[in-house]
Write a protein that holds these residues in place. Structure first.
Motif, PDB file in Angstrom:
ATOM      1  N   UNK A 133      10.473   4.220  31.486  1.00  0.00           N
ATOM      2  CA  UNK A 133      11.133   3.497  30.400  1.00  0.00           C
ATOM      3  C   UNK A 133      11.232   2.004  30.699  1.00  0.00           C
ATOM      4  N   UNK A 134      11.501   1.672  31.950  1.00  0.00           N
ATOM      5  CA  UNK A 134      11.596   0.266  32.337  1.00  0.00           C
ATOM      6  C   UNK A 134      10.239  -0.420  32.194  1.00  0.00           C
ATOM      7  N   UNK A 135       9.171   0.267  32.557  1.00  0.00           N
ATOM      8  CA  UNK A 135       7.831  -0.324  32.440  1.00  0.00           C
ATOM      9  C   UNK A 135       7.536  -0.693  30.989  1.00  0.00           C
ATOM     10  N   UNK A 136       7.897   0.187  30.078  1.00  0.00           N
ATOM     11  CA  UNK A 136       7.671  -0.073  28.657  1.00  0.00           C
ATOM     12  C   UNK A 136       8.534  -1.239  28.179  1.00  0.00           C
ATOM     13  N   UNK A 137       9.803  -1.220  28.575  1.00  0.00           N
ATOM     14  CA  UNK A 137      10.718  -2.281  28.157  1.00  0.00           C
ATOM     15  C   UNK A 137      10.337  -3.619  28.780  1.00  0.00           C
ATOM     16  N   UNK A 138       9.925  -3.595  30.036  1.00  0.00           N
ATOM     17  CA  UNK A 138       9.532  -4.828  30.709  1.00  0.00           C
ATOM     18  C   UNK A 138       8.346  -5.483  29.994  1.00  0.00           C
ATOM     19  N   UNK A 139       7.376  -4.669  29.631  1.00  0.00           N
ATOM     20  CA  UNK A 139       6.223  -5.209  28.916  1.00  0.00           C
ATOM     21  C   UNK A 139       6.648  -5.806  27.577  1.00  0.00           C
ATOM     22  N   UNK A 140       7.508  -5.124  26.870  1.00  0.00           N
ATOM     23  CA  UNK A 140       7.982  -5.581  25.565  1.00  0.00           C
ATOM     24  C   UNK A 140       8.689  -6.931  25.674  1.00  0.00           C
ATOM     25  N   UNK A 141       9.567  -7.051  26.660  1.00  0.00           N
ATOM     26  CA  UNK A 141      10.341  -8.289  26.791  1.00  0.00           C
ATOM     27  C   UNK A 141       9.550  -9.400  27.475  1.00  0.00           C
ATOM     28  N   UNK A 142       8.738  -9.067  28.473  1.00  0.00           N
ATOM     29  CA  UNK A 142       7.974 -10.109  29.169  1.00  0.00           C
ATOM     30  C   UNK A 142       6.927 -10.752  28.267  1.00  0.00           C
ATOM     31  N   UNK A 143       6.460 -10.001  27.281  1.00  0.00           N
ATOM     32  CA  UNK A 143       5.485 -10.547  26.329  1.00  0.00           C
ATOM     33  C   UNK A 143       6.146 -11.180  25.107  1.00  0.00           C
ATOM     34  N   UNK A 144       7.471 -11.237  25.130  1.00  0.00           N
ATOM     35  CA  UNK A 144       8.238 -11.818  24.018  1.00  0.00           C
ATOM     36  C   UNK A 144       7.970 -11.114  22.691  1.00  0.00           C
ATOM     37  N   UNK A 145       7.658  -9.829  22.745  1.00  0.00           N
ATOM     38  CA  UNK A 145       7.379  -9.100  21.505  1.00  0.00           C
ATOM     39  C   UNK A 145       8.608  -8.972  20.612  1.00  0.00           C
ATOM     40  N   UNK A 146       9.796  -9.106  21.224  1.00  0.00           N
ATOM     41  CA  UNK A 146      11.019  -9.021  20.436  1.00  0.00           C
ATOM     42  C   UNK A 146      11.121 -10.161  19.421  1.00  0.00           C
ATOM     43  N   UNK A 147      10.367 -11.226  19.666  1.00  0.00           N
ATOM     44  CA  UNK A 147      10.370 -12.351  18.728  1.00  0.00           C
ATOM     45  C   UNK A 147       9.555 -12.050  17.470  1.00  0.00           C
ATOM     46  N   UNK A 148       8.716 -11.025  17.546  1.00  0.00           N
ATOM     47  CA  UNK A 148       7.850 -10.687  16.415  1.00  0.00           C
ATOM     48  C   UNK A 148       8.392  -9.567  15.552  1.00  0.00           C
ATOM     49  N   UNK A 149       9.287  -8.725  16.116  1.00  0.00           N
ATOM     50  CA  UNK A 149       9.801  -7.604  15.323  1.00  0.00           C
ATOM     51  C   UNK A 149      11.315  -7.616  15.180  1.00  0.00           C
ATOM     52  N   UNK A 150      11.905  -8.797  15.464  1.00  0.00           N
ATOM     53  CA  UNK A 150      13.365  -8.960  15.333  1.00  0.00           C
ATOM     54  C   UNK A 150      14.128  -7.900  16.126  1.00  0.00           C
ATOM     55  N   UNK A 151      13.630  -7.636  17.348  1.00  0.00           N
ATOM     56  CA  UNK A 151      14.276  -6.700  18.275  1.00  0.00           C
ATOM     57  C   UNK A 151      14.215  -5.245  17.805  1.00  0.00           C
ATOM     58  N   UNK A 152      13.387  -4.930  16.846  1.00  0.00           N
ATOM     59  CA  UNK A 152      13.353  -3.562  16.316  1.00  0.00           C
ATOM     60  C   UNK A 152      13.052  -2.542  17.415  1.00  0.00           C
ATOM     61  N   UNK A 153      12.009  -2.788  18.203  1.00  0.00           N
ATOM     62  CA  UNK A 153      11.672  -1.848  19.266  1.00  0.00           C
ATOM     63  C   UNK A 153      12.720  -1.887  20.377  1.00  0.00           C
TER      64      UNK A 153
END
Length: 336
Positions: free
Chosen positions: A144-164
């Protein structure tokens, strides 16, 4: 969610008695992190039978994996909790600072998971049950951390308004909580077993060789461990801690004096261990004084009391814990 201060502490594993000829070789000492705060050590009143080689090897394997993996897992949890202000509800999407998480080595987790499964086949007991629960909870957390780390390290939260990020939070927080519980149980079990090995080894060395450096190093590390169990807690009895500190200082001074008189017997790396023992002594004194004198943390101290900087605060749990871990690492290096 707050990780236990002592999570990931080093613990001393001493296996295989030293031969009587100890001119240059102290006994094998591997040190391990264990959340030691809840384990109480009873004085040994009779000789303890050392575990079999296979039992010792199993313990060594458990401790090695714990040392390698546990601290980083707790650091990842602390980092996430440092910016997710409400661990019950998760990220709001309005956070001004997003740190993400620290990676946990899933490949090493898999290796330890395989070795634990093999080790647990031989006369499984409470330690093996705790080991299995621990490594399985860590494997789940690591994924779970690996998935979350990738999501946050790539700043993907800026593209989906933190949805994931919001969707990931509940299973991630649950895995963190479960891991912390299993880590505490495993660390307590592994330390209790380790104490038996240490006590047996020290008795054997003192009986066969006397208070030479191999014995003194073990005694030094044992006293250091007993001390951290007290002063690593948020609150403790200052008088009891002062006595434990005096015992640590006494055997440490004896070891230092021995090496000065018998420099040829000192293993490579003794100077690093001596420096680390002095740093731990100083940090321990600061910690005891703060509690004894009831010295509150200043506003500046309070600002520093967070992951990454708390170890710089004089008299803090984190500073003495860091010094203890560095003492453990210095002791380990003497036998590599």
């Amino acid at each position: 969610m707050r990780t236990r201060t002592l999570a990931g502490l080093g613990l001393i594993l001493l296996a295989t008695a030293c031969s009587k000829n100890t001119d240059n070789a102290p006994a094998t000492t591997a040190t391990q992190p264990v959340a030691a705060s809840q384990v109480q050590v009873a004085p040994v009143t009779a000789p303890v039978t050392a575990p079999t080689a296979s039992g010792s090897d199993k313990l060594q394997d458990y401790i090695a994996c714990y040392n390698q993996l546990d601290r980083n897992a707790h650091r990842s949890i602390a980092r996430y909790a440092s910016w997710v202000k409400n661990m019950e509800t998760g990220p709001s999407g309005k956070e001004s600072v997003v740190y993400g998480l620290y990676k946990i080595d899933v490949d090493e987790i898999a290796k330890c998971q395989a070795s634990f499964a093999q080790a647990g086949k031989a006369a499984p007991g409470k330690l093996d049950v705790a080991a299995t629960a621990y490594i399985n909870s860590l494997a789940e957390l690591g994924t779970l951390v690996a998935d979350a780390d990738q999501y946050y390290s790539r700043d993907n939260y800026k593209d989906d308004a933190f949805a994931k990020g919001k969707k990931m939070h509940a299973p991630l927080a649950a895995a963190m909580k479960l891991f912390e519980e299993k880590s505490n149980v495993f660390s307590d079990e592994i330390e209790a077993e380790n104490d038996k090995v240490l006590d047996a080894e020290m008795q054997q060395l003192e009986k066969t060789e006397g208070r030479q450096l191999p014995y003194l190093q073990m005694a030094l590390m044992s006293k250091a461990k007993h001390l951290i169990r007290l002063i690593g807690e948020e609150k403790f009895d200052a008088a009891t801690a002062a006595k434990a500190l005096a015992e640590y200082e006494s055997v440490t001074d004896e070891a230092i004096a021995y090496v000065k008189k018998n420099s040829e017997s000192a293993a490579s790396g003794w100077s690093s261990l001596e420096r680390a023992s002095e740093d731990y002594r100083k940090a321990a004194k600061e910690r005891v004084r703060r509690i004894r004198d009831k010295v509150p943390y200043s506003e500046g101290d309070k600002m520093m009391l967070k992951p990454g900087s708390a170890w710089m605060v004089e008299g803090s749990q984190e500073k003495v814990t860091k010094a203890y871990n560095e003492l453990i690492e210095a002791s380990n290096r003497m036998h590599r």
